[in-house]
Design an enzyme around this catalytic site. Structure first.
Site, PDB file in Angstrom:
ATOM      1  N   TYR A   1       1.587 -33.451 -54.837  1.00 34.99           N
ATOM      2  CA  TYR A   1       2.246 -32.254 -54.317  1.00 34.99           C
ATOM      3  C   TYR A   1       2.005 -32.143 -52.809  1.00 34.99           C
ATOM      4  O   TYR A   1       0.890 -32.362 -52.333  1.00 34.99           O
ATOM      5  CB  TYR A   1       1.690 -30.989 -54.992  1.00 34.99           C
TER       6      TYR A   1
ATOM      7  N   GLU B   1       9.114 -28.352 -49.178  1.00 34.11           N
ATOM      8  CA  GLU B   1       8.231 -28.594 -50.317  1.00 34.11           C
ATOM      9  C   GLU B   1       8.652 -29.880 -51.011  1.00 34.11           C
ATOM     10  O   GLU B   1       9.824 -30.046 -51.357  1.00 34.11           O
ATOM     11  CB  GLU B   1       8.275 -27.432 -51.312  1.00 34.11           C
TER      12      GLU B   1
END
Ligand code: GDP
Ligand code: MN
Length: 384
Positions: A102, A190
């Site tokens: 992530y 993101e």
């Protein structure tokens, strides 16, 4: 402004940020099959909607051949993912994934700077990882005036717990992502998941991108990106006319000058037992042209049963607003809805007199805000 995944990846490619091989957009199963045939080998079929969690909702499927890609597209197109109808799918050569991580960069209002968030546990709900295993999530404030340097990027990947041999590649990815983020005035980049492929490349498998609307004037390439599916089309129209418009769920149209006044107006409509249909800030200098454009916009929402126009005159003069409203109605023709017009401030008396004398069948002049709201709500209820 939020971008779809395929647009986010287009942007990444332009910025030199490594991503998955370029795919194609398809709006029908036929197009999906064709795109998969052109791609050659196995593909992934991905719903293009402005929300996350597509995987869990059945919006991401691997397909080993064009016929299966077609079947996947048939199932995904028309899905409803958290209130977003899927109108397009992205067909991409499937990636062979070794690991999922992530990574995100965002504006952080608390530190008034940027924040980099990174974890070796990716592809999943990062909030959940942060709750249950906070030590697995590295969060680092970045001072925008200083930027992100090699040493800090290295610290981030070390603290996040990446294996030593891939730290340099991940750190390089973070530096590239950061430069791109700054260069295009983003508020969010993101990448979930950032993946290590089986042939040892670090690439963005997913892309969630938000760009600062206030910077679009200097991002012409981005401003021109296809906005399909990015919200109510009335909102897009309002924006093009320089009006601040947000669609809401009710049936009382609301129009005022100044964001604070419009918000207070939404509250009094609720207080009077009604439900606002929208937020519309006409802004400063509410002249006849602006009033006409605003009224036309509010009235083009079929759910609007009455309209509350709430103008407080400062630089904006009540008499000009009154003339603007009358002029707008002249252009719009006969209306089924009543317009309660509350004027206060500079030249309000004159404005109300102009409205009374015009005796337009659709206009009800008012002096006090709550009283105006009650009337507008009553008109909306009567016409149900
Ligand atoms: P999201 O659920 O909306 O965040 O969609 P993602 O693009 O992040 O995809 C969800 C998950 O699908 C990923 O975490 C991967 O596990 C899987 N996935 C997506 N694309 C591929 C691919 O090309 N190959 C493989 N093997 N898995 C994929
Ligand atoms: Mn994702």
């Amino acid at each position: 402004m939020d971008l779809m995944e395929y647009q986010g990846k287009q942007l990444y490619r332009r910025l030199g940020i490594p991503t998955t091989p370029e795919g194609r957009i398809a709006a029908t199963p036929d197009e999906a099959e064709r795109a998969a045939r052109e791609a050659g080998g196995p593909v992934v079929v991905k719903a293009q909607v402005l929300t996350g969690g597509r995987g869990k909702a059945g919006g991401v499927k691997l397909a080993s051949d064009p016929v299966r890609a077609r079947e996947a597209a048939e199932r995904i197109l028309g899905l409803d993912i958290k209130g977003h109808a899927v109108e397009q799918v992205l067909i991409e050569p499937a990636s062979a994934i070794a690991e999922e991580y992530y990574l995100s960069i965002l504006h952080d209002r608390v530190s008034k700077g940027y924040k980099v968030i990174c974890s070796v546990e990716g592809g999943v709900d990062i909030e959940e990882v942060n709750r249950s295993r906070p030590e697995r999530v590295c969060k680092r404030d970045i001072d925008p005036t200083k930027g992100l340097d090699d040493a800090t990027a290295t610290q981030i990947v070390t603290q996040a717990g990446f294996a030593e041999e891939i730290r340099p590649d991940v750190a390089a990815f973070i530096l590239g992502l950061y430069s791109g983020f700054v260069a295009c005035d983003a508020t969010l980049f993101e990448v979930n998941p950032l993946v290590l492929t089986q042939d040892s490349q670090i690439v963005a498998l997913d892309a969630k991108v938000s760009i600062d609307d206030n910077a679009l004037f200097r991002q012409p390439d981005l401003a021109g990106m296809n906005r399909r599916g990015s919200g109510d089309s009335l909102e897009a129209r309002a924006k093009a006319q320089g009006l601040q418009y947000v669609k809401l769920e009710g049936d009382v149209g609301v129009l005022g000058n100044g964001a604070g006044l419009v918000m207070a107006t939404l509250d009094v409509v609720a207080q009077a037992g009604g439900r606002p249909a929208n937020f519309l800030d006409v802004g400063g200098g509410a002249d006849a042209g602006k009033m006409a454009a605003s009224l036309a916009l509010v009235l083009s929402d079929k759910r609007v049963r009455s309209v509350l126009v709430n103008i407080f005159g400062g630089i904006t003069r009540g008499d000009l607003v009154a003339e603007g409203v009358l002029g707008a109605l002249g252009k719009l023709g006969d209306l089924p809805q009543k317009l309660v017009v509350r004027l206060d401030g500079t030249n309000a008396d004159q404005g109300r007199r102009i409205l009374r004398e015009a005796a337009h069948p659709s206009i009800v002049p008012a002096e006090k805000m709550l009283d105006a709201a009650r009337q507008a709500v009553a008109f909306a209820k009567e016409s149900q």
